[in-house]
Design a protein around this motif. Structure first.
Motif, PDB file in Angstrom:
ATOM      1  N   GLY A   1       0.808  -1.217   0.000  1.00  0.00           N
ATOM      2  CA  GLY A   1       0.000   0.000   0.000  1.00  0.00           C
ATOM      3  C   GLY A   1       0.838   1.263   0.000  1.00  0.00           C
ATOM      4  N   PHE A   2       0.135   2.390  -0.103  1.00  0.00           N
ATOM      5  CA  PHE A   2       0.787   3.698  -0.094  1.00  0.00           C
ATOM      6  C   PHE A   2      -0.199   4.700   0.485  1.00  0.00           C
ATOM      7  CE2 PHE A   2       4.134   6.321  -2.405  1.00  0.00           C
ATOM      8  CZ  PHE A   2       5.183   5.683  -1.781  1.00  0.00           C
ATOM      9  N   TYR A   3       0.139   5.952   0.461  1.00  0.00           N
ATOM     10  CA  TYR A   3      -0.696   6.986   1.067  1.00  0.00           C
ATOM     11  C   TYR A   3      -1.849   7.416   0.144  1.00  0.00           C
ATOM     12  CZ  TYR A   3       2.882   7.552   4.666  1.00  0.00           C
ATOM     13  OH  TYR A   3       3.749   7.331   5.701  1.00  0.00           O
ATOM     14  N   PHE A   4      -3.001   7.644   0.758  1.00  0.00           N
ATOM     15  CA  PHE A   4      -4.209   8.082   0.057  1.00  0.00           C
ATOM     16  C   PHE A   4      -4.056   9.521  -0.431  1.00  0.00           C
ATOM     17  CE2 PHE A   4      -8.441  10.203   0.807  1.00  0.00           C
ATOM     18  CZ  PHE A   4      -9.070   9.725  -0.348  1.00  0.00           C
ATOM     19  N   ARG A   5      -4.488   9.759  -1.671  1.00  0.00           N
ATOM     20  CA  ARG A   5      -4.487  11.100  -2.260  1.00  0.00           C
ATOM     21  C   ARG A   5      -5.905  11.664  -2.169  1.00  0.00           C
ATOM     22  NH1 ARG A   5       0.429   8.850  -2.045  1.00  0.00           N
ATOM     23  NH2 ARG A   5       1.908   9.872  -3.429  1.00  0.00           N
ATOM     24  N   ASN A   6      -6.074  12.624  -1.295  1.00  0.00           N
ATOM     25  CA  ASN A   6      -7.388  13.215  -1.068  1.00  0.00           C
ATOM     26  C   ASN A   6      -7.807  14.038  -2.284  1.00  0.00           C
ATOM     27  OD1 ASN A   6      -9.323  15.384  -0.148  1.00  0.00           O
ATOM     28  ND2 ASN A   6      -9.123  14.256   1.781  1.00  0.00           N
ATOM     29  N   PRO A   7      -9.032  13.833  -2.819  1.00  0.00           N
ATOM     30  CA  PRO A   7      -9.451  14.528  -4.045  1.00  0.00           C
ATOM     31  C   PRO A   7      -9.752  16.015  -3.843  1.00  0.00           C
ATOM     32  CG  PRO A   7     -11.260  13.223  -3.170  1.00  0.00           C
ATOM     33  CD  PRO A   7     -10.063  12.888  -2.341  1.00  0.00           C
ATOM     34  N   HIS A   8      -9.619  16.510  -2.629  1.00  0.00           N
ATOM     35  CA  HIS A   8      -9.781  17.940  -2.382  1.00  0.00           C
ATOM     36  C   HIS A   8      -8.474  18.643  -2.069  1.00  0.00           C
ATOM     37  CE1 HIS A   8     -14.345  17.799  -1.163  1.00  0.00           C
ATOM     38  NE2 HIS A   8     -14.125  17.419  -2.414  1.00  0.00           N
ATOM     39  N   THR A   9      -7.528  17.917  -1.463  1.00  0.00           N
ATOM     40  CA  THR A   9      -6.374  18.601  -0.873  1.00  0.00           C
ATOM     41  C   THR A   9      -5.026  18.222  -1.448  1.00  0.00           C
ATOM     42  OG1 THR A   9      -6.202  16.929   0.876  1.00  0.00           O
ATOM     43  CG2 THR A   9      -7.619  18.833   1.312  1.00  0.00           C
ATOM     44  N   ARG A  10      -4.915  17.135  -2.207  1.00  0.00           N
ATOM     45  CA  ARG A  10      -3.593  16.726  -2.682  1.00  0.00           C
ATOM     46  C   ARG A  10      -3.058  17.769  -3.649  1.00  0.00           C
ATOM     47  NH1 ARG A  10       1.369  15.778  -2.746  1.00  0.00           N
ATOM     48  NH2 ARG A  10       2.178  13.835  -3.571  1.00  0.00           N
ATOM     49  N   SER A  11      -1.993  18.433  -3.212  1.00  0.00           N
ATOM     50  CA  SER A  11      -1.427  19.530  -4.005  1.00  0.00           C
ATOM     51  C   SER A  11      -0.835  19.012  -5.305  1.00  0.00           C
ATOM     52  CB  SER A  11      -0.345  20.249  -3.200  1.00  0.00           C
ATOM     53  OG  SER A  11       0.727  19.381  -2.896  1.00  0.00           O
TER      54      SER A  11
ATOM     55  N   PHE B   1       0.660  21.452 -12.264  1.00  0.00           N
ATOM     56  CA  PHE B   1       0.462  20.035 -12.008  1.00  0.00           C
ATOM     57  C   PHE B   1       1.818  19.345 -11.788  1.00  0.00           C
ATOM     58  CE2 PHE B   1      -3.554  21.214 -13.789  1.00  0.00           C
ATOM     59  CZ  PHE B   1      -4.483  20.349 -13.218  1.00  0.00           C
ATOM     60  N   GLY B   2       1.817  18.352 -10.885  1.00  0.00           N
ATOM     61  CA  GLY B   2       3.039  17.656 -10.527  1.00  0.00           C
ATOM     62  C   GLY B   2       3.629  16.876 -11.681  1.00  0.00           C
ATOM     63  N   ILE B   3       4.932  16.606 -11.562  1.00  0.00           N
ATOM     64  CA  ILE B   3       5.691  15.924 -12.612  1.00  0.00           C
ATOM     65  C   ILE B   3       6.083  14.536 -12.131  1.00  0.00           C
ATOM     66  CG2 ILE B   3       7.798  15.998 -13.995  1.00  0.00           C
ATOM     67  CD1 ILE B   3       7.712  19.094 -13.553  1.00  0.00           C
ATOM     68  N   GLY B   4       5.910  13.550 -12.975  1.00  0.00           N
ATOM     69  CA  GLY B   4       6.333  12.194 -12.671  1.00  0.00           C
ATOM     70  C   GLY B   4       5.250  11.372 -12.022  1.00  0.00           C
ATOM     71  N   SER B   5       5.504  10.059 -11.938  1.00  0.00           N
ATOM     72  CA  SER B   5       4.537   9.133 -11.343  1.00  0.00           C
ATOM     73  C   SER B   5       4.336   9.503  -9.883  1.00  0.00           C
ATOM     74  CB  SER B   5       5.018   7.685 -11.482  1.00  0.00           C
ATOM     75  OG  SER B   5       6.389   7.555 -11.168  1.00  0.00           O
ATOM     76  N   ASN B   6       3.128   9.881  -9.540  1.00  0.00           N
ATOM     77  CA  ASN B   6       2.841  10.430  -8.225  1.00  0.00           C
ATOM     78  C   ASN B   6       3.044   9.377  -7.139  1.00  0.00           C
ATOM     79  OD1 ASN B   6       0.627  11.272  -5.974  1.00  0.00           O
ATOM     80  ND2 ASN B   6       1.467  13.048  -7.048  1.00  0.00           N
ATOM     81  N   GLY B   7       3.847   9.718  -6.158  1.00  0.00           N
ATOM     82  CA  GLY B   7       4.179   8.798  -5.081  1.00  0.00           C
ATOM     83  C   GLY B   7       5.610   8.318  -5.156  1.00  0.00           C
ATOM     84  N   PHE B   8       6.107   8.073  -6.334  1.00  0.00           N
ATOM     85  CA  PHE B   8       7.478   7.629  -6.550  1.00  0.00           C
ATOM     86  C   PHE B   8       7.867   8.015  -7.962  1.00  0.00           C
ATOM     87  CE2 PHE B   8      11.074   4.739  -6.918  1.00  0.00           C
ATOM     88  CZ  PHE B   8      11.578   4.674  -5.628  1.00  0.00           C
ATOM     89  N   PRO B   9       8.217   9.292  -8.194  1.00  0.00           N
ATOM     90  CA  PRO B   9       8.547   9.738  -9.544  1.00  0.00           C
ATOM     91  C   PRO B   9       9.717   8.960 -10.124  1.00  0.00           C
ATOM     92  CG  PRO B   9       8.220  11.603  -8.082  1.00  0.00           C
ATOM     93  CD  PRO B   9       8.248  10.385  -7.217  1.00  0.00           C
ATOM     94  N   GLY B  10       9.664   8.696 -11.407  1.00  0.00           N
ATOM     95  CA  GLY B  10      10.712   7.922 -12.057  1.00  0.00           C
ATOM     96  C   GLY B  10      12.030   8.657 -12.111  1.00  0.00           C
ATOM     97  N   LEU B  11      13.102   7.880 -12.161  1.00  0.00           N
ATOM     98  CA  LEU B  11      14.434   8.442 -12.328  1.00  0.00           C
ATOM     99  C   LEU B  11      14.582   8.911 -13.771  1.00  0.00           C
ATOM    100  CD1 LEU B  11      17.269   8.823 -10.968  1.00  0.00           C
ATOM    101  CD2 LEU B  11      17.885   6.645 -12.045  1.00  0.00           C
TER     102      LEU B  11
END
Length: 851
Positions: free
Chosen positions: A304-314, A493-503
């Motif tokens: 598992g990993f951390y939940f991304r809240n649909p209101h607050t995840r920056s 918007f964030g860059i890379g695979s969210n949670g563990f961006p690729g090298l």
């Protein structure tokens, strides 16, 4: 005065390599003493007792504490992975579950004598084991940043025994042996074998595990052997979660797309775990033999990993002001998309969102694609392989030799799914391969031993040798989508695979180094009852220079049944290539309850240096051990050993350091184009000193009772760590984790009764209270209470060849104290670093066929 040696004595002395510290110097085998030679055995130390359950676990005649653990002791427990098995039988060996802890999910860090996982040197058949490619960026405080070997790739079926030296031994074996040495001795039988099938499950009805394993010994002509082992295992994941407060609020407001629980805390799923080992030897002449052994293992894990809240995840759902993050999909930004929509209780029912975003083809928010938020699934595939071959024997004048070449490689290929690259907008894939890391090592060992008659009670045994080791660490870029800067990056918007961006491709590369080592060991019985041993080792590393370490040890037989032993040594651990050069981005839980992207940069990176980073240097240690051994005629055997380890310039990752706009601009100027997604950075640093002291007590006793034989054993450990110095890069919460996250007291008491075809085992395990910084986010749980668990096992031999065992680990289904303070923040029902784990009781059924 004894001036001559039997052939057996010569062999054992060669194995000891003139070091009282351990039994496998020069990697020669230690043979069991025949009964008729037992009187002669009193004249010298027989460290390893092959295949004998009757032998004490801690060897009585050593100058330092050593545990000898037979293969049977590994089989008689419910754990199935090697790190958990070691925790059951070694008093100061600790390992935590890692339910959501980044790369630690793939390779769990283990701790001997309160040290980090890479402070213990691992050997197989006396040869240095290569490191894992996995760096535990989040290692529960104590092992943060550690890069130790992955012992979970070793199947229990391949083992004859395990020898655990609980004392500093860098002067014998080089870098990493600060806490001690673990030597896995492979099965060398040339006939017979076993096949085992095992099934287990947690009382909660999840975590189903199936394991198949086998071992077979075959003759290699009439002068050799080949022993083959295999193991296959799968295990379902577990969940010990409650619904997060923010997720529950979304559901209460009418968002029916939120999972329950939104975030899962539990053991990861093991999709497959394959382990293969081979061990072979061949007599070349009356005085020489050749040997070869190696392994291949592959394990795929997903957790598992951390939940991304649909209101607050920056940078996914929310802009810096907390408003809905809306993308303009037109090429010329003519969509006039809103940037001031407050999500409210449920953005999906917000009329502005419905009219201006959801029903507007020119505008896009990830609430359209993932309306209930999302929780990534993180894991990867670990591949491990090794090959060791060499020759050993005896030359003229009682000189023994051992020459070997050791090749090892560990690779981790990360994977993350059920996530997105936000900058790619609606075109993003949901599964990514973020990158691959490979640790490779090649070692040449040349060892010699020889006894010298210098007029003492016994000859002076001297060992000397040379080692050359080359190692490399390679990072390979992930798939393009895992690090790609998509068209929406300029819109926040964030860059890379969210949670563990690729090298990224421009960050991949390979670094290497080599080192040479020269050593000399000496051991002598000055009198019949007093032995002295010493060692000196010089190593020169191509990347940071040289170091010289030493050790002196003694053993005094004060009375017929009581002996005293002790040692003083200096040691070191070289910074690993991974620690010095790795780049990584991971998601961590921030102190404000928000998720942040933390970049780990090399300590020599300009931004790291701006925050205090500098070239890593070796960790240095001074270690003292003093103990007593009591071996009574009635069969009671007790050892008690005090240890004190002062460790300076310890290497760890700095606590997260917030980035300024200027820092981000500097990173962008370096070509790190995804730096705008970073909230914090970390780097490896020599940043604190510690003093660790403790006491190990091991006791064994056997007696006849109730028509059978019962063996009692006790393994007790007390450990205390104090942080003597720490810079501002180490947070107060991290300091408390270093000092108090492992139980100060842990012990296990076992009774194993055999009566005819029946065997009954009961084991009581005690774990003292700990401190936990929940989620590493300044959320203190001051006291996770002490716990007692009980393991039970019953076995019956249906025939001489077939045995069935039923057992339960944590039979009374004990759980740690519930996480009443912070459970609603991330949904963890229990403290995640509890020493008894968070899964509760586990039952199992095992069938073993021996042939």
């Amino acid at each position: 005065m004894n001036t001559t040696l039997s052939l057996l004595t010569k062999n054992v002395r060669g194995v000891l390599a003139a070091s009282a510290a351990f039994s496998v110097m020069a990697a020669a085998p230690v043979y069991a003493q025949e009964a008729e030679e037992s009187a002669k055995a009193e004249d010298f130390e027989q460290i390893a007792v092959v295949g004998s359950r009757a032998a004490p676990r801690s060897v009585a005649d050593s100058a330092v504490p050593i545990d000898i653990i037979s293969d049977e002791e590994f089989k008689q427990q419910g754990a199935t992975d090697m790190v958990s098995m070691m925790q059951t039988v070694v008093p100061s060996f600790n390992v935590n579950d890692q339910p959501i802890n980044d790369a630690s999910t793939l390779v769990r860090p283990a701790n001997l004598r309160g040290m980090a996982s890479d402070h213990t040197l691992v050997l197989v058949n006396g040869k240095r084991r290569h490191r894992s490619a996995v760096i535990t960026f989040l290692g529960g405080g104590l092992s943060d940043g550690a890069q130790g070997p992955d012992i979970s790739v070793i199947p229990a079926a391949a083992l004859k025994q395990v020898e655990v030296l609980r004392d500093g031994a860098a002067a014998q074996y080089g870098s990493d042996a600060i806490a001690g040495v673990i030597n896995f001795v492979l099965n060398d039988a040339s006939e017979g074998g076993t096949f085992e099938a095992r099934y287990g499950s947690y009382y909660e009805g999840d975590g189903d595990m199936i394991q198949l394993s086998g071992n077979v010994g075959l003759p290699l002509s009439d002068k050799g052997f080949i022993n083959l082992s295999a193991e296959y295992r799968t295990a379902d994941d577990t969940s010990r979660s409650v619904q997060r407060d923010d997720a529950a609020a979304l559901v209460a407001a009418g968002n029916t797309f939120v999972a329950d629980p939104a975030q899962i805390w539990g053991s990861p799923e093991i999709k497959h775990d394959i382990k293969l080992f081979a061990n072979a030897g061949l007599e070349l002449s009356a005085t020489s033999e050749a040997y070869i052994f190696g392994n291949f293992a592959e394990r795929e894990v997903e957790g598992g990993f951390y939940f991304r809240n649909p209101h607050t995840r920056s940078q996914v759902y929310a802009d810096p002001d907390g408003n809905l993050l809306v993308a303009d999909l037109t090429d010329d930004m003519s969509g006039n998309c809103p940037n001031d929509i407050a999500p409210g209780a449920n953005v999906l029912t917000n009329q502005r969102y419905i009219d201006e975003v959801a029903n507007n083809p020119d505008c896009f928010a990830f609430n359209e694609m993932l309306p209930g938020g999302f929780t990534p699934r993180f894991g990867g595939t670990v591949t491990d392989m090794s090959l060791v071959f060499g020759t050993k024997g005896e030359l003229a004048n009682d000189i023994t030799y051992d020459v070997s070449l050791n090749l090892g490689q560990n690779e981790v290929d990360f994977a993350i799914s059920n996530t997105i690259n936000p900058s790619l907008g609606p075109e993003t894939p949901t599964s990514f391969s973020p990158g691959r890391y490979t640790q490779s090592e090649q070692t040449l060992d040349i060892d010699f031993t020889k006894p010298f008659d210098v007029g003492l009670y016994e000859p002076l045994f001297v060992a000397t040798g040379f080692q050359y080791r080359n190692e490399s660490y390679e990072s390979v870029a992930g798939d393009t989508a895992s690090y790609e800067i998509g068209p929406l990056a300029t819109q926040g918007f964030g860059i890379g695979s969210n949670g563990f961006p690729g090298l990224a491709a421009d960050s991949q590369g390979r670094v290497s180094r080599n080192n040479i080592a020269l050593y000399i060991d000496a051991e002598a019985y000055i009198t019949e009852n007093f032995m002295l041993a010493g060692a000196l080792r010089y190593e020169d590393f191509s990347d940071f220079g040289d170091t010289t370490k030493g050790k002196i040890a003694f053993r005094w037989q004060a009375l017929e049944n009581i002996a005293f032993r002790g040692a003083f040594s200096t040691g070191f651990k070289a910074p690993t290539l991974g620690q010095s050069n790795v780049r990584n981005v991971t998601t961590a839980f921030g102190t404000g309850g928000e998720l942040i992207d933390r970049a780990t940069l090399p300590p020599t990176d300009p931004v790291s240096q701006l925050k205090g980073g500098e070239q890593l240097t070796p960790e240095e240690s001074e270690s003292i051990t003093f103990g007593v051994v009591a071996d009574f005629e009635n069969g009671l055997f007790i050892t008690a050993d005090y240890y004190n380890i002062e460790l300076t310039d310890r290497i760890s990752t700095a606590s997260g350091i917030a980035l300024t706009e200027e820092d981000i601009a500097t990173l962008l100027a370096q070509g790190i184009n995804d730096a705008s997604s970073f909230s914090e950075i970390s780097f490896f640093t020599n940043d604190f000193d510690t003093t660790t002291e403790g006491l190990d007590v091991v006791a064994n006793y056997s007696m006849e009772m109730m028509g059978g034989e019962t063996k009692f054993s006790l393994a007790y450990n007390w450990t205390s760590t104090e942080v003597d110095r720490a810079s501002e890069n180490i947070s107060p919460e991290r300091i408390r984790m270093l000092e108090d996250n492992l139980p100060a007291v842990r012990y296990s008491a076992t009774a194993n009764h055999t009566n005819g075809d029946w065997r009954f085992l009961a084991r009581l395990n005690y774990y003292g209270s700990i401190f936990e910084d929940h989620l590493d986010s300044a959320l203190p749980i001051d006291k996770v209470g002490s716990e007692i668990t009980v393991d039970l096992e019953v076995a019956y031999n249906f025939t001489e060849e077939f045995t069935v065992t039923v057992g339960a680990k944590n039979a009374f289904d004990e759980y740690p104290d519930e996480n009443t303070q912070y459970a609603g923040i991330a949904g963890s029902l229990y403290p995640t670093t509890s020493p008894i784990g968070i899964n509760g009781g586990f039952y199992y059924l095992r069938g073993v066929y021996t042939f």
